[in-house]
Design a protein around this motif. Structure first.
Motif, mmCIF file in Angstrom:
data_model
loop_
_atom_site.group_PDB
_atom_site.id
_atom_site.type_symbol
_atom_site.label_atom_id
_atom_site.label_comp_id
_atom_site.label_asym_id
_atom_site.label_seq_id
_atom_site.Cartn_x
_atom_site.Cartn_y
_atom_site.Cartn_z
ATOM 1 N N HIS A 105 38.924 48.281 34.473
ATOM 2 C CA HIS A 105 39.239 48.507 33.062
ATOM 3 C C HIS A 105 38.155 47.818 32.231
ATOM 4 O O HIS A 105 38.173 46.591 32.068
ATOM 5 N N PRO A 106 37.195 48.572 31.686
ATOM 6 C CA PRO A 106 36.046 47.943 31.014
ATOM 7 C C PRO A 106 36.389 47.208 29.732
ATOM 8 O O PRO A 106 35.685 46.275 29.351
ATOM 9 N N ASP A 107 37.463 47.589 29.060
ATOM 10 C CA ASP A 107 37.812 46.920 27.804
ATOM 11 C C ASP A 107 38.316 45.504 28.031
ATOM 12 O O ASP A 107 38.126 44.619 27.191
ATOM 13 N N TYR A 108 38.999 45.288 29.171
ATOM 14 C CA TYR A 108 39.587 43.979 29.455
ATOM 15 C C TYR A 108 38.877 43.226 30.574
ATOM 16 O O TYR A 108 39.225 42.082 30.863
ATOM 17 N N ASP A 109 37.893 43.865 31.219
ATOM 18 C CA ASP A 109 37.212 43.254 32.368
ATOM 19 C C ASP A 109 38.207 42.846 33.450
ATOM 20 O O ASP A 109 38.169 41.716 33.969
ATOM 21 N N ILE A 110 39.103 43.754 33.788
ATOM 22 C CA ILE A 110 40.101 43.478 34.818
ATOM 23 C C ILE A 110 40.156 44.647 35.789
ATOM 24 O O ILE A 110 39.659 45.747 35.503
ATOM 25 N N TYR A 111 40.782 44.407 36.941
ATOM 26 C CA TYR A 111 40.969 45.441 37.951
ATOM 27 C C TYR A 111 42.455 45.759 38.072
ATOM 28 O O TYR A 111 43.297 44.855 38.141
ATOM 29 N N LEU A 112 42.765 47.057 38.087
ATOM 30 C CA LEU A 112 44.132 47.536 38.150
ATOM 31 C C LEU A 112 44.320 48.291 39.456
ATOM 32 O O LEU A 112 43.567 49.225 39.754
#
Length: 244
Positions: A105-112
């Motif tokens: 998720h590029p907006d939050y710099d997280i992996y889902l």
């Protein structure tokens, strides 16, 4: 500060296996968080597994990978045996660890992590630990887009900076009593790889012409947006919209 490196992964089919849910932990003043939480509870998988990362441009690379709940990062083991993190990078599209798929998720710099996939929508889950103080108030940091994630994490209490990075925060003795709690949040992702929180209003944005139909389904089935099986049933219902 740990090293960061980009690696990549090849797109494959989604298969999903269950894993034991990590516990919550009380951290006493002076304890080190990474020493207090058992190693196996810090990671999604019991060991690092063969995996790949797929970039938006289609190039790939492979390594032994795992997902770290504390840092919300995909980590890998380099040729020297050191554990490193994949740097947050908008060019990353997917990460595959064994049979498990993760979306970046590029907006939050997280992996889902993907838990259910269909032609119309896929269901993703964000798994991580959150830090609370002894009064159960969530500790907040801030993120400056011009700096790295580690450089941005700041924990302030009484106007004091306790740790300048998340890595230091987890690996230095705690200055306060804390609680580390495992958290999960669901997301939808559409066929154009657009991310939405798994809430009603997201459905109105994705399927504006079917709002009333969705309202009727949600009301009739008493859909709970925090329950995975309810969300899967909802996505299955949305499959019919492809044929209309």
């Amino acid at each position: 500060m740990r090293k960061s490196l980009l690696i990549s992964c090849l797109l494959s089919a989604f298969h999903f296996l269950s894993a034991q849910t990590p516990a919550s932990y009380s951290i006493q003043k002076g304890e080190i968080i990474t020493e207090r939480i058992p190693y196996q509870d810090q990671y999604r998988f019991e060991s690092f597994r063969k995996g790949t990362v797929l970039f938006a441009k289609g190039n790939t690379a492979s390594s032994r990978l795992n997902y770290n709940y504390l840092y919300s990062e995909i980590q890998f083991i380099d040729v020297r045996g050191d554990t490193l993190s994949i740097a947050p990078e908008p060019l990353v599209r997917y990460v595959f660890i064994g049979d498990h798929a993760f979306y970046y998720h590029p907006d939050y710099d997280i992996y889902l992590e993907a838990v259910y996939e269909s032609q119309v929508l896929s269901l993703l889950i964000y798994k991580r630990y959150q830090v609370f103080d002894r009064n159960t108030q969530m500790i907040k940091g801030y993120v400056d887009a011009n700096k790295t994630f580690y450089e941005n994490f700041v924990y302030e209490q009484d106007n004091r900076i306790i740790a300048e990075s998340l890595y230091e925060f987890y690996n230095l003795p705690s200055l306060e009593d804390l609680r580390i709690s495992y958290q999960e949040n669901y997301f939808f992702v559409d066929k154009n790889i657009r991310f939405y929180p798994a809430v009603r209003s997201s459905l109105w944005k994705i399927f504006p012409q079917y709002r009333q139909s969705l309202r009727d389904f949600i009301s009739k089935n008493k859909t709970n947006f925090s329950k995975e099986e309810d969300l899967k049933a909802l996505i299955l219902y949305c499959q019919q919209f492809l044929e209309q």
